[in-house]
Design a protein around this motif. Structure first.
Motif, PDB file in Angstrom:
ATOM      1  N   ASP A   1      17.384 -37.357 -23.202  1.00  0.00           N
ATOM      2  CA  ASP A   1      18.532 -36.470 -23.027  1.00  0.00           C
ATOM      3  C   ASP A   1      19.850 -37.230 -23.016  1.00  0.00           C
ATOM      4  O   ASP A   1      20.864 -36.728 -23.463  1.00  0.00           O
ATOM      5  CB  ASP A   1      18.394 -35.683 -21.721  1.00  0.00           C
ATOM      6  N   ASP A   2      19.830 -38.472 -22.492  1.00  0.00           N
ATOM      7  CA  ASP A   2      21.057 -39.254 -22.426  1.00  0.00           C
ATOM      8  C   ASP A   2      21.164 -40.279 -23.545  1.00  0.00           C
ATOM      9  O   ASP A   2      22.085 -41.078 -23.571  1.00  0.00           O
ATOM     10  CB  ASP A   2      21.132 -40.003 -21.090  1.00  0.00           C
ATOM     11  N   GLY A   3      20.220 -40.258 -24.472  1.00  0.00           N
ATOM     12  CA  GLY A   3      20.171 -41.325 -25.460  1.00  0.00           C
ATOM     13  C   GLY A   3      21.406 -41.462 -26.319  1.00  0.00           C
ATOM     14  O   GLY A   3      21.857 -42.571 -26.599  1.00  0.00           O
TER      15      GLY A   3
ATOM     16  N   GLU B   1      16.035 -32.334 -27.826  1.00  0.00           N
ATOM     17  CA  GLU B   1      15.846 -30.886 -27.765  1.00  0.00           C
ATOM     18  C   GLU B   1      17.141 -30.153 -27.421  1.00  0.00           C
ATOM     19  O   GLU B   1      17.329 -29.018 -27.789  1.00  0.00           O
ATOM     20  CB  GLU B   1      14.788 -30.552 -26.715  1.00  0.00           C
ATOM     21  N   GLU B   2      18.040 -30.804 -26.726  1.00  0.00           N
ATOM     22  CA  GLU B   2      19.240 -30.127 -26.249  1.00  0.00           C
ATOM     23  C   GLU B   2      20.467 -30.991 -26.503  1.00  0.00           C
ATOM     24  O   GLU B   2      20.474 -32.179 -26.217  1.00  0.00           O
ATOM     25  CB  GLU B   2      19.101 -29.840 -24.757  1.00  0.00           C
ATOM     26  N   VAL B   3      21.510 -30.375 -27.058  1.00  0.00           N
ATOM     27  CA  VAL B   3      22.765 -31.079 -27.303  1.00  0.00           C
ATOM     28  C   VAL B   3      23.551 -31.121 -26.001  1.00  0.00           C
ATOM     29  O   VAL B   3      23.587 -30.149 -25.243  1.00  0.00           O
ATOM     30  CB  VAL B   3      23.575 -30.364 -28.397  1.00  0.00           C
ATOM     31  N   LEU B   4      24.193 -32.228 -25.733  1.00  0.00           N
ATOM     32  CA  LEU B   4      24.997 -32.329 -24.519  1.00  0.00           C
ATOM     33  C   LEU B   4      26.221 -31.424 -24.609  1.00  0.00           C
ATOM     34  O   LEU B   4      26.517 -30.852 -25.657  1.00  0.00           O
ATOM     35  CB  LEU B   4      25.430 -33.775 -24.307  1.00  0.00           C
ATOM     36  N   GLY B   5      26.918 -31.304 -23.468  1.00  0.00           N
ATOM     37  CA  GLY B   5      28.128 -30.501 -23.462  1.00  0.00           C
ATOM     38  C   GLY B   5      29.093 -30.939 -24.552  1.00  0.00           C
ATOM     39  O   GLY B   5      29.344 -32.124 -24.731  1.00  0.00           O
TER      40      GLY B   5
ATOM     41  N   THR C   1      24.769 -28.412 -22.306  1.00  0.00           N
ATOM     42  CA  THR C   1      24.868 -28.707 -20.877  1.00  0.00           C
ATOM     43  C   THR C   1      26.298 -28.479 -20.415  1.00  0.00           C
ATOM     44  O   THR C   1      27.217 -28.365 -21.226  1.00  0.00           O
ATOM     45  CB  THR C   1      24.466 -30.167 -20.579  1.00  0.00           C
ATOM     46  N   ASP C   2      26.488 -28.400 -19.110  1.00  0.00           N
ATOM     47  CA  ASP C   2      27.811 -28.155 -18.558  1.00  0.00           C
ATOM     48  C   ASP C   2      28.747 -29.331 -18.824  1.00  0.00           C
ATOM     49  O   ASP C   2      28.308 -30.478 -18.960  1.00  0.00           O
ATOM     50  CB  ASP C   2      27.725 -27.914 -17.051  1.00  0.00           C
ATOM     51  N   ALA C   3      30.034 -29.031 -18.903  1.00  0.00           N
ATOM     52  CA  ALA C   3      31.065 -30.056 -19.077  1.00  0.00           C
ATOM     53  C   ALA C   3      31.996 -30.000 -17.877  1.00  0.00           C
ATOM     54  O   ALA C   3      32.406 -28.920 -17.438  1.00  0.00           O
ATOM     55  CB  ALA C   3      31.845 -29.841 -20.370  1.00  0.00           C
TER      56      ALA C   3
ATOM     57  N   ILE D   1      33.457 -34.725 -19.035  1.00  0.00           N
ATOM     58  CA  ILE D   1      32.274 -35.442 -18.593  1.00  0.00           C
ATOM     59  C   ILE D   1      31.046 -34.581 -18.859  1.00  0.00           C
ATOM     60  O   ILE D   1      31.002 -33.413 -18.458  1.00  0.00           O
ATOM     61  CB  ILE D   1      32.352 -35.788 -17.093  1.00  0.00           C
ATOM     62  N   ALA D   2      30.056 -35.167 -19.569  1.00  0.00           N
ATOM     63  CA  ALA D   2      28.792 -34.490 -19.839  1.00  0.00           C
ATOM     64  C   ALA D   2      27.654 -35.454 -19.533  1.00  0.00           C
ATOM     65  O   ALA D   2      27.616 -36.558 -20.071  1.00  0.00           O
ATOM     66  CB  ALA D   2      28.721 -34.024 -21.296  1.00  0.00           C
ATOM     67  N   GLU D   3      26.751 -35.021 -18.633  1.00  0.00           N
ATOM     68  CA  GLU D   3      25.609 -35.868 -18.236  1.00  0.00           C
ATOM     69  C   GLU D   3      26.079 -37.250 -17.772  1.00  0.00           C
ATOM     70  O   GLU D   3      25.560 -38.274 -18.205  1.00  0.00           O
ATOM     71  CB  GLU D   3      24.613 -35.998 -19.390  1.00  0.00           C
TER      72      GLU D   3
END
Length: 383
Positions: free
Chosen positions: A148-150, A234-238, A266-268, A323-325
């Motif tokens: 997810d953070d890659g 699977e999921e794009v970051l904010g 994801t939230d930002a 800021i995301a993740e």
């Protein structure tokens, strides 16, 4: 004879003497606990059996623990024997560890035998049954990467010991395109435990990354690998994007109004939009920069910006940071100004709607000339 006995009996009774029967001192020992410190014994590895022996408080004397055995029931084979353990006073206890190794797998029907000797030389033996299920060694390592953070900096790798033997000297290398990009070392792993290592993968955010774990188990070297593709998360970051932007010309530049939309997965947080000071464009009051705040995924928040621009500017850059993740992200989006409406610059406005009258500057010059002429006439008349 009968009379003599009777007379003697009466004589002792008259002196108050009582006959007391005595017996040898009794020592009462007991096996209070048999504990196996190895949860899952395997062939070839040592199994520690701890036996606790007690001399009960009700004992009349001390006990000498002479021997402790670990045997197959009913005692056909002795695996280990401990001699001369020591003496135990009434109420005392001692724990005796014994190490045994089994070469074959299966259920082992065992007994723990304890031999003690009392102060009077009496020898007693105590016995406690013990059942052990010995398995063949099973080495199994499980690697699981969290991508997810890659794309934004780090990748977490969980290493799990899913077997029944200990892992030692666990070392992990992360590589991409045949080049090692980072390494990590984790402590020894007992069976059914796991640890996490964190790797810096910022330089390979769009590559396949292979994690290789090397370790020792059951006196042999082993390797486990796991590969992930950081492009297939699977999921794009904010991800913040300025949408529905309206532009209005001002006297010195432009005003922007619109929505800061989170189009990611994801939230930002701490979203900030501002006009950079570059290329003839600079932020001006009252809204050179605008703090939007937190924007949840799929949501938006409004913003306002004001900037000074050249008269012929066709677009305005806007910097977006958030800021995301736990990663700070900064992007720039250009807002087109083509077809922008708004007010006419104040420097080009007429006065009072009298478009056909004399210009204000000409009237002012004429009035000034009349005033000068009047002053000259006044001075000449006084002469």
């Amino acid at each position: 004879m009968a009379v003599c006995i009777a007379v003697c009996t009466l004589a002792f009774a008259g002196l108050g003497v009582v006959a007391v029967s005595t017996s040898a001192a009794q020592a009462n020992g007991q096996i209070t606990d048999v504990n196996v410190t190895t949860d899952d014994p395997v062939t070839g590895d040592s199994v520690i059996v701890e036996t606790t022996i007690a001399n009960l408080e009700s004992s009349d004397g001390s006990l000498d623990v002479t021997d402790v055995y670990l045997r197959t029931a009913p005692g056909a084979k002795t695996f280990v024997r401990v001699e001369e353990v020591g003496a135990l006073d009434p109420g005392g206890s001692v724990t005796v560890p014994m190490s045994a190794t089994f070469e074959t797998a299966g259920e082992k029907d065992l007994t723990v035998n304890v031999v003690v000797k009392g102060e009077d030389g009496t020898i007693k033996t105590y016995e406690s049954p013990l059942i052990l299920d010995v398995e063949e060694p099973r080495v199994r390592a499980q690697l699981d990467a969290d991508a997810d953070d890659g794309q934004y900096g780090t990748t977490r790798l969980d290493v799990t010991n899913a077997g029944n033997v200990e892992f030692t000297d666990v070392r992990i290398a992360a590589s991409a395109n045949g080049t090692v990009i980072d390494r990590a070392y984790v402590f020894d792993l007992d069976p059914e435990t796991n640890r996490t290592a964190v790797f810096d993968t910022r330089s390979v955010s769009n590559e396949r990354v292979t994690f290789e774990a090397d370790f020792r188990a059951n006196d042999r070297s082993h390797t486990a690998t796991h590969t992930i593709d950081l492009r297939e998360r699977e999921e794009v970051l904010g991800e913040m994007l300025l949408t529905s932007v309206e532009t209005t010309r001002t006297a010195t530049g432009v005003a922007l109004e619109g929505d800061a939309s989170n189009v990611g997965g994801t939230d930002a947080g701490s979203v900030l939009v501002e006009v950079p000071d570059t290329g003839g464009v600079r932020p001006v009051s009252p809204s050179g920069r605008y703090f939007v705040g937190d924007v949840e995924k799929g949501e938006f928040a409004t913003f306002e910006l004001t900037a000074e621009t050249p008269p012929n500017a066709s677009s305005v850059p806007v910097e977006i940071s958030y800021i995301a993740e736990n990663e700070r992200v900064q992007t720039t989006q250009r807002i087109e100004l083509a077809g922008t409406g708004g007010v006419t610059p104040a420097a080009e406005s007429g006065s009072g709607g009298n478009a056909g009258g004399l210009p204000i500057v000409a009237i002012a010059v004429g009035l000034g000339a009349i005033a000068v002429l009047g002053t000259g006439v006044y001075v000449w008349r006084r002469r």
